[in-house]
Design a protein around this motif. Structure first.
Motif, PDB file in Angstrom:
ATOM      1  N   GLU A 704       0.832  -1.210   0.000  1.00 14.54           N
ATOM      2  CA  GLU A 704       0.000   0.000   0.000  1.00 14.54           C
ATOM      3  C   GLU A 704       0.865   1.258   0.000  1.00 14.54           C
ATOM      4  O   GLU A 704       0.578   2.231  -0.703  1.00 14.54           O
ATOM      5  N   ALA A 705       1.944   1.224   0.764  1.00 10.99           N
ATOM      6  CA  ALA A 705       2.847   2.371   0.799  1.00 10.99           C
ATOM      7  C   ALA A 705       3.538   2.559  -0.548  1.00 10.99           C
ATOM      8  O   ALA A 705       3.704   3.682  -1.032  1.00 10.99           O
ATOM      9  N   VAL A 706       3.937   1.450  -1.170  1.00 11.12           N
ATOM     10  CA  VAL A 706       4.580   1.523  -2.482  1.00 11.12           C
ATOM     11  C   VAL A 706       3.635   2.144  -3.495  1.00 11.12           C
ATOM     12  O   VAL A 706       4.028   2.992  -4.313  1.00 11.12           O
ATOM     13  N   GLU A 748      -0.871   6.702   8.094  1.00 14.75           N
ATOM     14  CA  GLU A 748       0.252   5.825   8.453  1.00 14.75           C
ATOM     15  C   GLU A 748       0.967   5.313   7.208  1.00 14.75           C
ATOM     16  O   GLU A 748       2.199   5.282   7.152  1.00 14.75           O
ATOM     17  N   ARG A 749       0.175   4.935   6.183  1.00 13.38           N
ATOM     18  CA  ARG A 749       0.794   4.439   4.932  1.00 13.38           C
ATOM     19  C   ARG A 749       1.547   5.571   4.232  1.00 13.38           C
ATOM     20  O   ARG A 749       2.613   5.364   3.672  1.00 13.38           O
ATOM     21  N   LEU A 750       0.990   6.760   4.262  1.00 11.05           N
ATOM     22  CA  LEU A 750       1.635   7.889   3.619  1.00 11.05           C
ATOM     23  C   LEU A 750       2.964   8.201   4.301  1.00 11.05           C
ATOM     24  O   LEU A 750       3.971   8.487   3.637  1.00 11.05           O
ATOM     25  N   ALA A 751       2.976   8.124   5.617  1.00 19.01           N
ATOM     26  CA  ALA A 751       4.225   8.377   6.348  1.00 19.01           C
ATOM     27  C   ALA A 751       5.257   7.307   6.012  1.00 19.01           C
ATOM     28  O   ALA A 751       6.452   7.592   5.854  1.00 19.01           O
ATOM     29  N   MET A 756      10.218   5.869   2.859  1.00 21.78           N
ATOM     30  CA  MET A 756      10.889   5.150   1.778  1.00 21.78           C
ATOM     31  C   MET A 756      11.637   6.110   0.859  1.00 21.78           C
ATOM     32  O   MET A 756      12.683   5.798   0.310  1.00 21.78           O
ATOM     33  N   GLY A 757      11.082   7.323   0.685  1.00 20.34           N
ATOM     34  CA  GLY A 757      11.729   8.330  -0.134  1.00 20.34           C
ATOM     35  C   GLY A 757      11.956   7.835  -1.542  1.00 20.34           C
ATOM     36  O   GLY A 757      11.117   7.182  -2.141  1.00 20.34           O
TER      37      GLY A 757
END
Length: 773
Positions: A704-706, A748-751, A756-757
C-alpha cells in the motif's frame, strides 16, 4: 510492468489504410480521371500481362522450366547473405514462388501437346521477368479493386479488409514451415486412417511420411544431388590418377563400361537441372492412385483460363489451391512444395469421397471430433493438470434455449474458451467472389466470436453460473463457474486451416469487438499450434504468449500478418501489445510489421532444427530457476507469478535478478526480504522462507505504501518462496490496492511511503537491510 523488450532494427512500418479516394497520382499514372476508369485500365493491362506470361510458359519445356526456377531459388538462397537487402533482388523469393505457382496453373490448364520444348536461357528468363511484372501490377490492381468494394459489406472497414484479402490472395505463397508436414498430416488424417487404407492401401502415418519425404526432397534436393555428382567426380579423378587414364575413360569404367550413367547420377542431374526434386512419384513413395488424386492431368483445369474478366490472372483461383500436383510424362510434380500444405488435405478429402462415397458423413463427424480435441492434444504437456470441459451446455442469455460451447479449459487463474470451426479457407478469388469470402469469414470468424461472446455474457450474468453437459438426453449440471476467479480470459476461434490474412484482420470487423468490452477475440489454426508448442514448451510461456497475443488483438490498428509473425515478434519484443499501443499513441494511424517471423523461419531453415533449441526470450539464471520451480510446484496463483516475471523487459529482468542474487543469502538470517521495482505499475518482490508463517498483512502494508509513492492505483506483489537450502519452492502473485484518503490507516501508509523516499531499489546488502527494516 517494465517497458517491453524492443529490438533496434526498424521492422515496423506506418501505413495509411486504403480508405478514402484514390490518390491523384495513381489516376494520372494510368491515364484516367475516375476510380472506375483506373480499375478498367488496370484490369485490362493485368489480363494482357497474364496472357504474355501464359504464352511464355508454354514456349518452355516444363521440366527445364521447373528446374530453372528451382535453380534460381537456390542461387537466391545462397546469395541472400551477401546482399544488404534481399528484397531489392527482383528475382527474390516472392517472385520465384509466384512464378512456380503460375507454371503449375499453365501446365494444369493445357494438354501435353501444347507444352513447349525450349530450354533457351532467354525463354526461361522471360518467364521470370514476366512473372515479376505481373505480380507487381497485380498488387497495385488489388489496391484499386479494394477501393471499389461496397461499404455495406463491412462498413467503413470494408476497404481495409478487402485490401488485405486481395493482396494476401496474390502474395500468400511461400510462408509455411515444411519441416512439420509429417506431424501436421499425421494429426489431421489420423481420424480417417481406415478410409485411407481402403482407398489407397496406406494409412495416415504412411501418407504423412510420404508427404514429408516429398517436401524434404525440395528442401534438400539440390544439396543431395550435388553430393552425388561430387562423389562421382572425385571417384573418376581418383581412378584416372591411379590408372593413368583419361577422365572420360574413368567415368566409363565406374559405370561398368556402359555409356549411360548410373541411376543415381541420372537422378542427381534430373534433380539439379530438370526439376526432378519436384517429382513426387520418385521422392514420396506414395501410391500412384493417391498421387493421381492429388494431381491435375494436363488440360484438366478449365476455369483458370476460361473466357471472361480476369482470365488467367492471379485474381482468379490458382489451380495449386485445388490440387497440389500436375502430371508430366514421368510422374506427378509439385512445382511448389508449399502446395502440399495448402491443398493436399482438401484434395485427399475429395479423393476419399470419390473412392469411398459412403465415407462422406463420417469424414465430417471425425473431423469435428479432431478439431475439438486439437488444442488440448497438441498442448498436452503445457495443459497438464488443467480442467477441460467439452460440449458444455448452458442457457442462451437472450433466449433461454440450450446452446453449446465446444471447449472450456480452466488452468489455475486462466480461462481459455474455444469455439472450433471445421470449415476451410475461401476457395474463390476475393475480387470476383468477395461476398463468398465474406460468408466464409462470417462462418469461421464472426460466428465463432458471437458464440464466445454468448458464453461469456452468460458467465458474467451472475456471480456464479452452472455449466451443463448432455447425459442420456438430459442436461445435467457438472460444475459452477465464477468468471471473477480468472485473471485471464481468452476467447479463441480455432480452425483446421489457416486463412491468413483474415484471421489477423478480423479484429477490425464491426462484429468482432472485445467481448464484454475487455476480452479481445483471437483466431488461430491447428497448424499454428504445432509451431507454438515447440517454441512455448511450458505452461507459463504458453499462457503469457496467449495473453500478449490477445493484447495485440485488442489494438485494432496494429496489423500482424499471421501467427508466425505474432510468435516471432513476441520472441524478440516480449510485450508487443504494449509496443504497438505506444507507437499508435505517438501518432501512427496504421502499423504493420515486416518479417517479424524471421527467427521462426531461420530456425526451421536449419537442417538440424530438430536437435536445436528454438529461439526463446532470455532470462538471467536466477529467474530461470524461479520460473522452473514455480512451474513445478504450481501453487494457487503460480501463473500470475510467472507472468509478473515474464512481463518485465530485458533491463527489468536484469535488475530483478541482481537484487534477488543480493538478497537470497540473507534469507538464512531473516525470514523474509523485499524490494521494489517501478515502471508502468509498481512491483513489490517479496522473498520469504517457504516454511515461515504467512505475513500477508505485512507485505500488504508495504505494498500500500509503495502504491502511494508511485501514485498508482495498485501494486503487484510477487511472492517467492525459498527453502532452507536457498532454492526456490514456488511463487504466487496478487494485487494490493492503494488506500483511499478516507481510510483510517491512510496517514500511516503515507508516512511509511515518505520514509521510503526515493530509495526504490537496494544497491547493496546493507542498503537492502535498511530498506527492509
Amino acid at each position: 510492468m517494465n517497458p517491453p523488450m524492443i529490438p533496434t532494427d526498424a521492422s515496423l512500418h506506418v501505413k495509411q489504410p486504403p480508405n478514402g479516394d484514390l490518390p491523384p497520382l495513381v489516376k494520372a499514372l494510368f491515364g484516367a480521371s475516375s476510380l472506375d476508369e483506373v480499375y478498367v485500365v488496370m484490369q485490362s493491362k493485368m489480363e494482357v500481362k497474364s496472357e504474355c506470361l501464359r504464352v511464355s510458359v508454354l514456349m518452355c519445356d516444363p521440366k527445364q522450366l521447373i528446374g530453372f526456377l528451382w535453380g534460381q531459388l537456390l542461387m537466391w538462397q545462397l546469395g541472400r547473405g551477401e546482399k544488404a537487402d534481399a528484397t531489392d533482388d527482383p528475382a527474390g523469393l516472392d517472385v520465384l514462388m509466384f512464378a512456380l505457382e503460375y507454371v503449375h496453373a499453365v501446365l494444369s490448364s493445357h494438354a501435353r501437346s501444347e507444352h513447349g520444348a525450349s530450354a533457351a536461357t532467354e525463354d526461361l528468363n522471360a518467364v521470370l521477368a514476366l512473372a515479376n511484372e505481373l505480380r507487381q501490377h497485380s498488387l497495385v490492381y488489388c489496391l484499386v479493386a479494394a477501393q471499389r468494394m461496397p461499404e455495406e459489406i463491412f462498413g467503413p472497414e470494408t476497404g481495409a479488409v478487402a485490401m488485405q484479402a486481395l493482396t494476401g490472395w496474390v502474395t500468400i505463397r511461400g510462408h509455411r514451415h515444411q519441416a512439420l508436414e509429417a506431424e501436421f498430416f499425421e494429426f489431421v488424417l489420423e481420424p480417417h486412417d481406415g478410409a485411407l487404407q481402403i482407398a489407397y492401401g496406406v494409412g495416415a502415418k504412411a501418407i504423412a511420411t510420404g508427404i514429408q519425404a516429398a517436401v524434404d526432397a525440395t528442401r534438400y534436393g539440390h544439396m543431395r544431388a550435388t553430393e552425388v555428382l561430387e562423389r562421382e567426380v572425385d571417384a573418376a579423378h581418383n581412378l584416372a590418377s591411379t590408372e593413368g587414364i583419361e577422365l572420360s575413360e574413368a567415368v566409363q569404367r565406374i559405370h561398368g563400361g556402359k555409356s549411360e550413367r548410373s541411376q543415381a547420377t541420372q537422378d542427381a542431374i534430373s534433380g539439379l537441372f530438370l526439376g526432378g526434386i519436384c517429382n513426387l512419384s520418385k521422392s514420396s513413395g506414395l501410391p500412384a492412385e493417391l498421387l493421381a488424386d492429388l494431381a491435375y492431368s494436363p488440360g484438366e483445369e478449365t476455369e483458370f483460363f476460361a473466357a471472361g474478366p480476369l482470365r488467367g490472372t492471379p485474381l482468379r483461383r490458382m489451380p495449386g489451391r485445388v490440387k497440389p500436383l500436375v502430371t508430366l510424362d514421368d510422374g506427378h510434380y509439385a512445382c511448389d512444395a508449399n502446395f502440399m500444405r495448402d491443398s493436399a488435405y482438401r484434395a485427399l478429402q475429395w479423393g476419399l469421397f470419390k473412392r469411398v462415397p459412403a465415407y462422406r458423413q463420417k469424414w465430417t463427424d471425425n473431423q469435428t471430433a479432431l478439431s475439438e480435441g486439437a488444442f488440448t492434444r497438441i498442448f498436452d504437456k503445457q495443459l497438464a493438470g488443467a480442467e477441460v470441459l467439452t460440449s458444455v451446455y448452458y442457457p442462451d442469455p437472450d433466449t433461454g434455449a440450450w446452446v453449446e460451447n465446444d471447449v472450456l479449459i480452466l488452468m489455475n487463474d486462466v480461462l481459455l474458451q474455444l469455439e472450433v470451426k471445421a470449415g476451410v479457407m475461401p476457395m474463390h478469388s476475393p475480387d470476383v467472389f468477395f461476398e463468398r469470402h465474406v460468408r466464409t469469414i462470417q462462418e469461421l470468424v464472426v460466428k465463432a466470436h458471437h458464440q464466445c461472446e454468448r458464453f461469456l455474457r452468460y458467465a458474467a450474468s451472475n456471480e456464479e453460473v452452472p455449466l451443463y453437459q448432455l447425459v442420456d438426453g438430459s442436461h445435467q449440471e457438472v460444475r459452477r463457474l465464477r468468471l471473477a476467479n480468472y485473471r485471464v480470459v481468452i476467447p479463441v476461434g480455432l480452425t483446421v486451416e489457416a486463412f491468413t490474412p483474415f484471421s489477423s484482420m478480423s479484429k477490425r470487423l464491426p462484429d468482432v469487438q472485445p467481448i464484454l468490452g475487455k476480452y479481445p477475440f483471437i483466431s488461430m489454426s491447428i497448424d499454428d499450434l504445432f509451431v507454438l508448442s515447440r517454441f512455448l514448451p511450458t505452461t507459463g510461456e504458453l499462457m503469457h504468449y496467449l495473453s500478449v497475443r490477445q493484447g495485440v488483438a485488442g489494438v485494432p490498428d496494429a496489423f500482424v500478418f499471421d501467427e508466425m509473425d505474432h510468435l516471432g515478434s513476441y520472441v524478440q519484443k516480449n510485450r508487443t501489445d504494449m509496443f504497438y499501443a505506444e507507437k499508435l499513441a505517438e501518432g501512427a494511424n496504421w502499423l504493420t510489421e515486416a518479417d517479424a517471423c524471421a527467427p521462426i523461419d531461420d530456425y526451421f531453415a536449419n537442417p538440424d532444427w530438430a536437435e536445436v533449441t528454438p529461439p526463446r526470450q532470455d532470462f538471467p539464471g536466477v529467474l530461470q530457476d524461479f520460473l522452473a520451480a514455480n512451474d513445478s510446484m504450481r501453487g494457487p496463483r503460480f501463473l500470475e507469478a510467472d507472468a509478473a516475471v515474464r512481463d518485465m523487459g530485458g533491463d527489468g529482468r536484469k535488475d530483478m535478478a541482481r537484487y534477488i542474487d543480493q538478497l537470497l543469502p540473507t534469507i538464512q538470517e531473516h525470514p523474509y526480504r523485499w524490494f521494489m521495482l517501478l515502471s508502468e505499475e509498481p512491483l513489490l518482490v517479496w522473498m520469504q522462507r517457504a516454511n515461515y508463517v504467512d505475513v500477508a498483512e505485512m507485505h500488504r502494508i508495504k505494498a500500500e505504501a509503495v502504491a502511494l509513492v508511485a501514485k498508482a492505483p495498485q501494486c503487484k506483489v510477487l511472492m517467492m518462496y525459498i527453502s532452507s537450502d536457498g532454492t526456490f519452492t514456488g511463487g504466487s502473485a496478487r494485487y494490493i490496492s492503494a488506500p483511499n484518503e478516507t481510510d483510517n490507516h491512510y496517514a500511516e501508509r503515507l508516512a511509511d511511503a515518505q520514509r521510503m523516499g526515493g530509495r526504490w531499489i537496494p544497491l547493496t546488502h546493507e542498503g537492502a537491510r535498511r530498506l527492509n527494516s
